[in-house]
Design a protein around this motif. Structure first.
Motif, PDB file in Angstrom:
ATOM      1  N   GLU A  38       0.863  -1.506  -0.379  1.00  0.00           N
ATOM      2  CA  GLU A  38       0.178   0.184  -0.064  1.00  0.00           C
ATOM      3  C   GLU A  38       0.413   1.412  -0.162  1.00  0.00           C
ATOM      4  O   GLU A  38       0.911   2.226  -1.060  1.00  0.00           O
ATOM      5  N   ARG A  39       1.486   1.336   0.726  1.00  0.00           N
ATOM      6  CA  ARG A  39       2.874   2.643   1.102  1.00  0.00           C
ATOM      7  C   ARG A  39       3.567   2.480  -0.677  1.00  0.00           C
ATOM      8  O   ARG A  39       3.449   3.378  -1.001  1.00  0.00           O
ATOM      9  N   ARG A  40       3.998   1.446  -1.436  1.00  0.00           N
ATOM     10  CA  ARG A  40       4.370   2.343  -2.776  1.00  0.00           C
ATOM     11  C   ARG A  40       3.208   2.384  -3.811  1.00  0.00           C
ATOM     12  O   ARG A  40       3.873   3.453  -3.969  1.00  0.00           O
ATOM     13  N   ARG A  41       1.986   1.525  -3.328  1.00  0.00           N
ATOM     14  CA  ARG A  41       0.745   1.956  -4.565  1.00  0.00           C
ATOM     15  C   ARG A  41       0.931   3.619  -4.279  1.00  0.00           C
ATOM     16  O   ARG A  41       0.512   4.470  -4.918  1.00  0.00           O
ATOM     17  N   LEU A  42       0.798   4.300  -3.007  1.00  0.00           N
ATOM     18  CA  LEU A  42       0.595   5.896  -2.491  1.00  0.00           C
ATOM     19  C   LEU A  42       1.454   6.494  -2.833  1.00  0.00           C
ATOM     20  O   LEU A  42       1.163   7.675  -3.496  1.00  0.00           O
ATOM     21  N   ARG A  43       2.149   5.907  -2.691  1.00  0.00           N
ATOM     22  CA  ARG A  43       4.003   6.684  -3.830  1.00  0.00           C
ATOM     23  C   ARG A  43       3.402   6.895  -4.720  1.00  0.00           C
ATOM     24  O   ARG A  43       4.127   7.751  -5.200  1.00  0.00           O
ATOM     25  N   TRP A  44       3.160   5.795  -5.586  1.00  0.00           N
ATOM     26  CA  TRP A  44       3.316   6.051  -7.562  1.00  0.00           C
ATOM     27  C   TRP A  44       2.607   7.458  -7.695  1.00  0.00           C
ATOM     28  O   TRP A  44       2.295   7.708  -8.086  1.00  0.00           O
ATOM     29  N   ARG A  45       1.560   6.605  -6.936  1.00  0.00           N
ATOM     30  CA  ARG A  45      -0.438   8.031  -6.328  1.00  0.00           C
ATOM     31  C   ARG A  45       0.221   8.996  -6.740  1.00  0.00           C
ATOM     32  O   ARG A  45      -0.446  10.080  -6.934  1.00  0.00           O
ATOM     33  N   ALA A  46       1.472   8.921  -5.563  1.00  0.00           N
ATOM     34  CA  ALA A  46       1.198  11.314  -5.368  1.00  0.00           C
ATOM     35  C   ALA A  46       2.171  11.603  -6.594  1.00  0.00           C
ATOM     36  O   ALA A  46       2.298  12.734  -6.173  1.00  0.00           O
ATOM     37  N   ARG A  47       2.949  11.087  -7.413  1.00  0.00           N
ATOM     38  CA  ARG A  47       3.532  10.998  -8.619  1.00  0.00           C
ATOM     39  C   ARG A  47       2.593  12.292  -9.045  1.00  0.00           C
ATOM     40  O   ARG A  47       1.780  12.015  -9.451  1.00  0.00           O
ATOM     41  N   ARG A  48       3.007  13.519  -9.213  1.00  0.00           N
ATOM     42  CA  ARG A  48       2.214  15.130  -9.766  1.00  0.00           C
ATOM     43  C   ARG A  48       2.526  15.288 -11.087  1.00  0.00           C
ATOM     44  O   ARG A  48       4.083  14.650 -11.254  1.00  0.00           O
ATOM     45  N   GLY A  49       1.839  16.000 -11.515  1.00  0.00           N
ATOM     46  CA  GLY A  49       2.045  17.027 -13.090  1.00  0.00           C
ATOM     47  C   GLY A  49       2.830  18.461 -12.234  1.00  0.00           C
ATOM     48  O   GLY A  49       3.609  18.900 -13.256  1.00  0.00           O
ATOM     49  N   LEU A  50       2.504  18.899 -11.635  1.00  0.00           N
ATOM     50  CA  LEU A  50       3.312  20.082 -11.355  1.00  0.00           C
ATOM     51  C   LEU A  50       4.700  19.522  -9.793  1.00  0.00           C
ATOM     52  O   LEU A  50       4.177  18.368  -8.951  1.00  0.00           O
ATOM     53  N   LEU A  51       5.867  20.111 -10.434  1.00  0.00           N
ATOM     54  CA  LEU A  51       6.958  19.663  -8.953  1.00  0.00           C
ATOM     55  C   LEU A  51       6.576  20.374  -8.382  1.00  0.00           C
ATOM     56  O   LEU A  51       7.329  19.823  -7.353  1.00  0.00           O
ATOM     57  N   GLU A  52       6.001  21.289  -7.658  1.00  0.00           N
ATOM     58  CA  GLU A  52       5.576  21.601  -6.132  1.00  0.00           C
ATOM     59  C   GLU A  52       5.085  20.780  -5.689  1.00  0.00           C
ATOM     60  O   GLU A  52       5.421  20.122  -4.580  1.00  0.00           O
ATOM     61  N   ASN A  53       3.930  19.965  -5.799  1.00  0.00           N
ATOM     62  CA  ASN A  53       3.490  19.641  -5.817  1.00  0.00           C
ATOM     63  C   ASN A  53       3.959  17.716  -5.188  1.00  0.00           C
ATOM     64  O   ASN A  53       3.738  17.270  -4.329  1.00  0.00           O
ATOM     65  N   ASP A  54       4.476  17.324  -6.518  1.00  0.00           N
ATOM     66  CA  ASP A  54       5.417  15.925  -6.103  1.00  0.00           C
ATOM     67  C   ASP A  54       6.732  16.207  -4.947  1.00  0.00           C
ATOM     68  O   ASP A  54       6.554  15.166  -4.365  1.00  0.00           O
ATOM     69  N   ILE A  55       7.390  16.982  -5.108  1.00  0.00           N
ATOM     70  CA  ILE A  55       8.426  17.744  -3.939  1.00  0.00           C
ATOM     71  C   ILE A  55       7.472  18.042  -3.060  1.00  0.00           C
ATOM     72  O   ILE A  55       8.242  17.384  -1.692  1.00  0.00           O
ATOM     73  N   ILE A  56       6.575  18.245  -1.771  1.00  0.00           N
ATOM     74  CA  ILE A  56       5.331  18.175  -1.091  1.00  0.00           C
ATOM     75  C   ILE A  56       5.532  17.161  -0.728  1.00  0.00           C
ATOM     76  O   ILE A  56       5.273  16.667   0.802  1.00  0.00           O
ATOM     77  N   VAL A  57       4.312  16.434  -1.612  1.00  0.00           N
ATOM     78  CA  VAL A  57       3.604  14.879  -1.333  1.00  0.00           C
ATOM     79  C   VAL A  57       5.405  13.870  -1.132  1.00  0.00           C
ATOM     80  O   VAL A  57       4.901  12.971   0.051  1.00  0.00           O
ATOM     81  N   SER A  58       6.075  13.762  -1.885  1.00  0.00           N
ATOM     82  CA  SER A  58       7.059  12.872  -1.617  1.00  0.00           C
ATOM     83  C   SER A  58       8.193  13.393  -0.160  1.00  0.00           C
ATOM     84  O   SER A  58       8.032  12.615   0.516  1.00  0.00           O
ATOM     85  N   ARG A  59       7.840  14.405   0.298  1.00  0.00           N
ATOM     86  CA  ARG A  59       8.676  14.923   1.665  1.00  0.00           C
ATOM     87  C   ARG A  59       7.997  14.018   2.936  1.00  0.00           C
ATOM     88  O   ARG A  59       8.684  14.291   3.652  1.00  0.00           O
TER      89      ARG A  59
END
Length: 87
Positions: free
Chosen positions: A9-30
């Protein structure tokens, strides 16, 4: 007692969290870097509700340019959003 999510579930969520906007990617990844081991099922559902938003709307929430409204305005989503805003 809250149920913590498993590795798949964690891996699936991390993949799902990849976004089109870099800013969102950075915040969610952190956020996931710091919290994914402690996420409960409720946290995952709240994060997925936020990830269902269009990129621009999510960024407005993450940067506190807008606040939660409608069905998203609940304790679980608010808690996750506060965590996202604090990374």
């Amino acid at each position: 007692m809250a149920v913590v999510i498993g590795d798949l579930e964690r891996r699936r969520l991390r993949w799902r969290a990849r976004r089109g906007l870099l800013e969102n990617d950075i915040i969610v990844s952190r956020y996931l870097d710091r919290r994914e081991g402690d996420l409960t099922v409720d946290d995952v559902l709240a994060l997925e509700a936020l990830l269902d938003l269009p990129d621009d709307e999510l960024l407005d929430l993450l940067l506190a340019r807008k606040e939660l409204a409608g069905g998203l305005d609940n304790n679980a989503v608010r808690t996750v959003l506060d965590g996202l805003r604090s990374v």
